[in-house]
Write an enzyme that holds these catalytic residues in place. Structure first.
Site, mmCIF file in Angstrom:
data_model
loop_
_atom_site.group_PDB
_atom_site.id
_atom_site.type_symbol
_atom_site.label_atom_id
_atom_site.label_comp_id
_atom_site.label_asym_id
_atom_site.label_seq_id
_atom_site.Cartn_x
_atom_site.Cartn_y
_atom_site.Cartn_z
ATOM 1 N N HIS A 135 0.819 -1.215 0.000
ATOM 2 C CA HIS A 135 0.000 0.000 0.000
ATOM 3 C C HIS A 135 0.852 1.264 0.000
ATOM 4 C CE1 HIS A 135 -2.221 3.264 2.034
ATOM 5 N NE2 HIS A 135 -3.181 2.892 1.210
ATOM 6 N N CYS A 137 35.081 2.579 -23.878
ATOM 7 C CA CYS A 137 34.196 2.500 -22.713
ATOM 8 C C CYS A 137 34.839 3.094 -21.473
ATOM 9 C CB CYS A 137 33.795 1.046 -22.445
ATOM 10 S SG CYS A 137 35.199 -0.039 -22.093
#
Length: 810
Positions: free
Chosen positions: A433, A764
């Protein structure tokens, strides 16, 4: 044709009947008609229509009484809200069904259950509001559900309680907030056969990643017993993620499995007035996943079928929020509810808001960690709700902008939650919830944060960060952070492919929306360090070490897995798979592990396997480990994980990369070991890249190129080795510079050689992430791709566009 005034069979309802049966019942009826023939299991039932609700209100002369009570109510005044809500609910609960209405309901009930089973079979009595799932507000979960209801009288009471739940405090407050008239909304009740998930499991599933909005994932949360505890946040559930596109092609594309503690479960009660009760989950159950892989895949297929059906029905993409149950008697799965997801599906596309913590040395200020909900950051004063009864909510002095800290939340807390800058709960998972409401309110939440109510004190200043992946961090004090708005439609198109460096699988979905052309570097070290959490050889050999503490630690780590090797292979494959799925079908270059000996030594168990080295930076690392007798078996597990990702999950976009490979002979020796463990270059299209970071890789590039599919320049190590300095040494750090002329000459030479050999070459390393002018130099030299960190993506694209335009002009 249905001639009844107050009831109808569930299968008679359709999506066109929301005003009569509410969103929940309409959806179930639609699926019974159209999806059950496709193999989706849905329990049968009947509906008490909204017409019955309105007639009940009229018969008991409650219309004006309710209006009088609500007249002028201030929904922000919690004391006033609580008082008026309780008075209305009592009026409805004391109402009486007309004889005609009662008779019609009981006839439908007896037809569903059978007269001989009235006291034996339980039903679920679910509220279904006629305003559920409107496009601009979700009313789902605002009303009540009652489980394992048996017998005629208990059924009638449960129906009245559902009617009354239309006027819970949270429902009144919610309607006021969204300016919906209280009498423009009716309530239908769905009475549905119970699935014996009290003896099995239950949970929720989404056809979208609930945190990032990534469209191609099914997210499943589950625990043992009836599903109410999971929704309430009382349990930390198991979590599974499945990649939809490859699931539809027949692959077992589970890309993540996380074992939750599942500490409690709700089961049927056979004594007293209670219909259900909560018990501790048996230890042996907490230590295994609540669903098998086959069940995960079956459920995911159904979620995809439901999403596809509703997308076609509505004429636009319609991600779904689904509740499921596993019958412990039959072993069958069922869908017990489905509704459109109403958070990410309504977000404006192409606009990304990025939050970033700016304090580099913040680790010393971490107070607690938990499960991150959303990707935002907030600071404020703690308001701890430990020991506070929600019945006294009107007495709570909660200020707007406070940080709410509680054991769990439920819908009764929503008037308080609306004021919170952030929400923290001890228990719960991504679909509890607190998580659902936090997403709807647009505030960060950290759930499953064990010990929060014990550690955090009312009045204490904290910063709540959900911007660092799946883990949420609570920091002491106000930590500086920044917020950046990005409009992806403003990004220019570039000819040079810009890829991402993604270290953590936790952030992969978050950045999947960026127009990157794949991943140029995914480091296995992060996954091993943060997912696997143990030295690989210690995992395999701990029984021979006579280290009881280490063995006990490993035993707790591998809970839920058959053995140590399966644990390593599957955990590594999930980490790699999550990154690969975020960018499929673009290439994702995965670098085999490249820890140094000192880094491995500091891992649990590492001291038993790692030698002392004077300079680990240029010692036993990368390729030299893979074929050594001391590490070969661990490298074999890495190979098996890659094979699993490519062949079982179907993520054949994964390319492997070998780091710190000094000689061609060494490269060939690594290939021999890879072959031994079933990972062969060229087989099923598998490519192998070499990380070009040692000067010999550049000098002998022509020879290396004969045995690889591409180079990826590691500018960090290349700079240190070209300049002859230790990049870990503060004494010479001032000399470290990727833009040094010698380094740039080496890179330019490699690009030219690779081009001559017809081999791809990208970069990279950190250089282009830090320096846009360095990225421009690479473009000028003709590099095939540039991979950068996510926070550098925008500026790199713009820098590349600038140099590309200049080159065209020349």
């Amino acid at each position: 044709m249905n001639n009844n005034r107050f009831t109808m069979r569930l299968i008679e309802a359709s999506i066109e009947d929301i005003d009569l049966v509410g969103g929940k019942s309409a959806s179930l009826g639609e699926m019974l008609q159209h999806l059950k023939p496709l193999g989706v299991n849905i329990p049968d039932g009947f509906i008490v229509t909204s017409q019955a609700y309105f007639q009940f209100i009229t018969d008991n002369q409650l219309d004006q009484k309710i209006k009088d009570i609500l007249k002028g109510v201030d929904s922000t005044n919690l004391r006033e809200l609580t008082s008026c809500g309780a008075r209305i609910r009592t009026l409805i609960q004391q109402g009486i069904f007309s004889s005609a209405m009662e008779q019609e309901i009981l006839v439908a009930y007896e037809a569903l259950i059978g007269l001989e089973h009235i006291q034996d079979f339980g039903v679920a009595v679910r509220s279904s509001a006629t305003a559920e799932d409107l496009p601009d507000a979700s009313f789902a979960g605002q009303q009540d559900t009652y489980l394992n209801i048996r017998g005629r009288q208990d059924l009638l009471v449960a129906i009245k309680n559902c009617f009354a739940s239309l006027f819970t405090d949270r429902a009144i407050s919610y309607r006021e907030a969204f300016n919906f008239g209280h009498f423009n909304i009716g309530l239908s009740v769905c009475i549905q056969q119970m699935v014996r998930s009290d003896l099995g499991a239950s949970g929720v599933a989404f056809s979208i990643d609930t945190e990032s909005g990534f469209k191609d994932a099914v997210i499943i949360n589950g625990s043992y017993g009836l599903g109410e505890l999971l929704v309430q946040g009382m349990v930390n559930p198991d979590e599974f993620i499945v990649y939809k596109p490859l699931l539809k092609r027949g692959y077992a594309s589970i890309v993540e499995k996380k074992l939750g503690s599942k500490q409690l479960q709700m089961i049927y009660s056979v004594s007293g007035s209670e219909t259900v009760k909560v018990i501790d989950t048996p230890v042996e159950s907490t230590e295994r996943f609540c669903l098998s892989d086959a069940q995960i895949l079956q459920l995911s297929k159904w979620v995809c079928i439901i999403e596809e059906y509703y997308t076609a029905l509505k004429g636009k993409w319609c991600p779904m929020d689904v509740e499921w149950a596993l019958d412990g008697l039959k072993g069958d799965l069922y869908i017990v509810q489905a509704r459109p997801e109403t958070i990410h599906s309504l977000k404006k596309s192409n606009c990304i808001t990025e939050y970033k913590i700016n304090a580099k040395n913040r680790s010393s200020q971490v107070l607690l960690k938990g499960i991150a909900v959303g990707d935002k950051i907030a600071s404020g004063r703690v308001h701890n709700f430990k020991g506070v009864n929600k019945q006294n909510i009107q007495e709570i002095n909660f200020n707007t902008g406070d940080i709410m800290v509680a054991e769990i939340t439920d819908p009764d807390w929503e008037p308080i939650m609306k004021k919170a800058a952030a929400i923290i709960t001890n228990k719960g998972g991504r679909t509890c919830h607190a998580a659902i409401v936090a997403r709807e309110l647009g505030v960060p939440a950290i759930v499953g944060c064990d010990g929060a109510t014990e550690t955090l004190l009312t009045g204490q200043e904290v910063t709540v960060s959900c911007a660092e992946g799946d883990t949420g961090f609570i920091y002491q004090g106000q930590i500086p952070y920044s917020k950046h708005e990005h409009d992806l439609s403003d990004l220019p198109d570039v000819s040079t492919p810009i890829m991402m460096n993604i270290g953590s699988p936790d952030i992969a979905f978050q950045y999947a929306e960026y127009p990157a052309k794949g991943v140029g570097l995914a480091r296995e070290e992060f996954i091993i360090n943060n997912y696997i959490k143990i030295h690989p050889m210690a995992l395999l050999k701990h029984r021979e070490l006579n280290d009881i503490e280490l063995s006990n630690y490993i035993s707790s780590l591998i809970t839920g897995y058959a053995d140590e090797q399966q644990y390593f292979i599957e955990k590594l494959s999930y980490g790699i798979g999550k990154i690969a799925s975020a960018y499929y079908p673009n290439k994702v270059i995965v670098r085999f592990s490249d820890f140094k000996t000192n880094e491995y030594y500091n891992m649990p168990g590492g001291k038993h396997f790692e030698p002392g080295e004077e300079n680990p930076m240029i010692g036993w690392r990368g390729a030299s480990r893979y074929y050594s007798a001391a590490y070969k078996e661990a490298f074999g597990m890495e190979c098996k994980a890659i094979k699993r990702v490519r062949e079982i999950m179907g993520l054949d976009n994964v390319v492997v990369m070998i780091p710190f490979c000094r000689t061609v002979d060494e490269l060939l020796r690594v290939y021999q070991v890879m072959d031994e463990f079933g990972l062969k270059r060229g087989q099923k299209g598998m490519e192998v890249y070499l990380m070009a970071e040692v000067p010999s890789n550049i000098i002998l590039a022509e020879e290396f190129a004969r045995y690889i599919d591409g180079f990826s320049i590691g500018s960090n190590d290349l700079t240190q080795l070209v300049l002859g300095l230790d990049r870990d040494s503060a004494l010479v750090s001032g000399l470290y510079n990727e833009r040094n002329a010698a380094v740039k000459i080496m890179i330019a030479n490699l690009i030219r050689t690779a081009k001559r050999q017809g081999v791809k070459v990208g970069i990279c390393g950190q250089g282009p992430s830090d320096y846009p002018d360095f990225a421009q130099f690479l473009v000028e030299e003709g590099i095939d791709s540039i991979s950068v960190t996510p926070d550098s993506f925008m500026k790199t694209v713009k820098a590349v566009k600038e140099i590309e335009e200049k080159l065209v002009a020349y």
